[in-house]
Design a protein around this motif. Sequence first.
Motif, PDB file in Angstrom:
ATOM      1  N   GLN A  49       1.052  -0.826  -0.455  1.00 45.71           N
ATOM      2  CA  GLN A  49      -0.045   0.304   0.003  1.00 45.71           C
ATOM      3  C   GLN A  49       1.112   1.393  -0.026  1.00 45.71           C
ATOM      4  N   LEU A  50       0.283   2.191  -1.022  1.00 47.26           N
ATOM      5  CA  LEU A  50       1.171   3.456  -1.052  1.00 47.26           C
ATOM      6  C   LEU A  50       0.346   4.778  -0.660  1.00 47.26           C
ATOM      7  N   GLY A  51       0.564   5.145   0.691  1.00 51.51           N
ATOM      8  CA  GLY A  51      -0.264   6.188   0.814  1.00 51.51           C
ATOM      9  C   GLY A  51      -1.401   5.517   1.350  1.00 51.51           C
ATOM     10  N   LYS A  52      -3.212   6.278   1.677  1.00 54.96           N
ATOM     11  CA  LYS A  52      -4.142   5.773   2.351  1.00 54.96           C
ATOM     12  C   LYS A  52      -4.317   4.419   1.597  1.00 54.96           C
ATOM     13  N   ASN A  53      -5.542   4.710   0.343  1.00 51.85           N
ATOM     14  CA  ASN A  53      -6.084   3.482  -0.681  1.00 51.85           C
ATOM     15  C   ASN A  53      -5.048   4.092  -1.650  1.00 51.85           C
ATOM     16  N   LYS A  54      -4.408   3.448  -2.045  1.00 50.99           N
ATOM     17  CA  LYS A  54      -3.069   3.333  -3.308  1.00 50.99           C
ATOM     18  C   LYS A  54      -2.076   1.861  -3.349  1.00 50.99           C
ATOM     19  N   TRP A  55      -2.920   0.568  -3.791  1.00 52.75           N
ATOM     20  CA  TRP A  55      -2.504  -0.445  -3.822  1.00 52.75           C
ATOM     21  C   TRP A  55      -1.868  -1.096  -4.635  1.00 52.75           C
ATOM     22  N   TYR A  56      -0.590  -1.890  -4.472  1.00 54.81           N
ATOM     23  CA  TYR A  56       0.561  -1.757  -5.840  1.00 54.81           C
ATOM     24  C   TYR A  56       0.274  -3.549  -5.559  1.00 54.81           C
ATOM     25  N   SER A  57       0.428  -3.709  -7.272  1.00 58.37           N
ATOM     26  CA  SER A  57       1.202  -5.035  -7.273  1.00 58.37           C
ATOM     27  C   SER A  57       2.368  -5.482  -8.495  1.00 58.37           C
ATOM     28  N   SER A  58       3.723  -6.498  -8.422  1.00 57.68           N
ATOM     29  CA  SER A  58       3.594  -6.860  -9.378  1.00 57.68           C
ATOM     30  C   SER A  58       3.326  -8.042 -10.361  1.00 57.68           C
ATOM     31  N   ARG A  59       3.104  -7.897 -11.488  1.00 57.43           N
ATOM     32  CA  ARG A  59       2.695  -9.041 -12.526  1.00 57.43           C
ATOM     33  C   ARG A  59       3.264  -9.911 -11.503  1.00 57.43           C
TER      34      ARG A  59
END
Length: 77
Positions: A49-59
């Motif tokens: 999670q980056l910040g409050k509501n920004k989610w990420y992952s790696s393909r």
Amino acid sequence: MEPVAETLLSDTAFCEDIVWGLENIGKIIGQKPHQVHYMLRNGQLPGGQLGKNKWYSSRRALKQFMLDKAAKRVSAA
């Protein structure tokens, strides 16, 4: 190839590997956004999670996750 060009290529590949957002992650693994959110929050999926509501992952990490999950199903059968 010059070192600067190699760095740019690796940065581009890195940027293309990142998946932003619960919906986009869900499309890759076949899950709904709320399921992805639960799995990320509980460490069941690779990502963060980056910040409050920004989610990420790696393909790549998601692909490996799905391959490992499939392998466990096969070995359990």
